[in-house]
Design a protein around this motif. Sequence first.
Motif, PDB file in Angstrom:
ATOM      1  N   ILE A 100       0.937  -1.205  -0.135  1.00 27.13           N
ATOM      2  CA  ILE A 100      -0.119  -0.041   0.005  1.00 27.13           C
ATOM      3  C   ILE A 100       0.996   1.233   0.080  1.00 27.13           C
ATOM      4  O   ILE A 100       0.531   2.145  -0.650  1.00 27.13           O
ATOM      5  N   VAL A 101       1.766   1.279   0.913  1.00 23.19           N
ATOM      6  CA  VAL A 101       2.776   2.209   0.946  1.00 23.19           C
ATOM      7  C   VAL A 101       3.610   2.504  -0.315  1.00 23.19           C
ATOM      8  O   VAL A 101       3.773   3.782  -0.989  1.00 23.19           O
ATOM      9  N   GLU A 102       3.825   1.505  -0.855  1.00 26.87           N
ATOM     10  CA  GLU A 102       4.774   1.628  -2.100  1.00 26.87           C
ATOM     11  C   GLU A 102       3.863   2.063  -3.132  1.00 26.87           C
ATOM     12  O   GLU A 102       4.527   2.816  -3.990  1.00 26.87           O
ATOM     13  N   LEU A 103       2.684   1.750  -3.274  1.00 28.64           N
ATOM     14  CA  LEU A 103       1.849   2.149  -4.494  1.00 28.64           C
ATOM     15  C   LEU A 103       1.080   3.612  -4.293  1.00 28.64           C
ATOM     16  O   LEU A 103       0.971   4.502  -5.226  1.00 28.64           O
ATOM     17  N   TYR A 104       0.838   3.842  -2.916  1.00 30.16           N
ATOM     18  CA  TYR A 104      -0.071   4.968  -2.516  1.00 30.16           C
ATOM     19  C   TYR A 104       0.427   5.882  -1.755  1.00 30.16           C
ATOM     20  O   TYR A 104      -0.015   7.046  -1.520  1.00 30.16           O
ATOM     21  N   GLY A 105       1.512   5.531  -0.937  1.00 32.15           N
ATOM     22  CA  GLY A 105       2.149   6.606  -0.100  1.00 32.15           C
ATOM     23  C   GLY A 105       1.624   6.352   1.423  1.00 32.15           C
ATOM     24  O   GLY A 105       2.643   6.420   2.147  1.00 32.15           O
ATOM     25  N   THR A 106       0.425   6.272   1.460  1.00 25.96           N
ATOM     26  CA  THR A 106      -0.259   6.166   2.864  1.00 25.96           C
ATOM     27  C   THR A 106      -1.472   5.291   2.703  1.00 25.96           C
ATOM     28  O   THR A 106      -2.093   5.242   1.598  1.00 25.96           O
ATOM     29  N   GLN A 107      -2.014   4.831   3.904  1.00 28.39           N
ATOM     30  CA  GLN A 107      -3.153   4.093   4.088  1.00 28.39           C
ATOM     31  C   GLN A 107      -4.105   5.147   3.922  1.00 28.39           C
ATOM     32  O   GLN A 107      -5.467   4.566   3.112  1.00 28.39           O
ATOM     33  N   GLY A 108      -4.291   6.494   4.180  1.00 30.48           N
ATOM     34  CA  GLY A 108      -5.333   7.511   3.736  1.00 30.48           C
ATOM     35  C   GLY A 108      -5.572   7.379   2.527  1.00 30.48           C
ATOM     36  O   GLY A 108      -6.493   7.361   2.103  1.00 30.48           O
ATOM     37  N   LYS A 109      -4.631   7.507   1.786  1.00 33.13           N
ATOM     38  CA  LYS A 109      -4.512   7.827   0.118  1.00 33.13           C
ATOM     39  C   LYS A 109      -5.317   6.449  -0.380  1.00 33.13           C
ATOM     40  O   LYS A 109      -5.894   6.436  -1.448  1.00 33.13           O
TER      41      LYS A 109
END
Length: 68
Positions: free
Chosen positions: A12-21
């Motif tokens: 998730i962090v790799e592709l979107y930066g944060t769980q929020g995004k």
Amino acid sequence: MLYTYNKLRGRIVELYGTQGKFAEKLGVSRNAVSKKMTCQTEFSQADIIQWSMLLNLQKDEYGEYFFT
């Protein structure tokens, strides 16, 4: 059964930066994602399919990400 979602969290962090995004992309609240990631709510089959599509995961990878 409690799972640790370290690999899922990393993807998730790799592709979107944060769980929020990632939550925004899913169309759910950040809290809803957090509850799944901390085993407070379970993943449905539909969740696994939707999350996998957004995270570019193949069916043979589901176990690595959702059941460890």
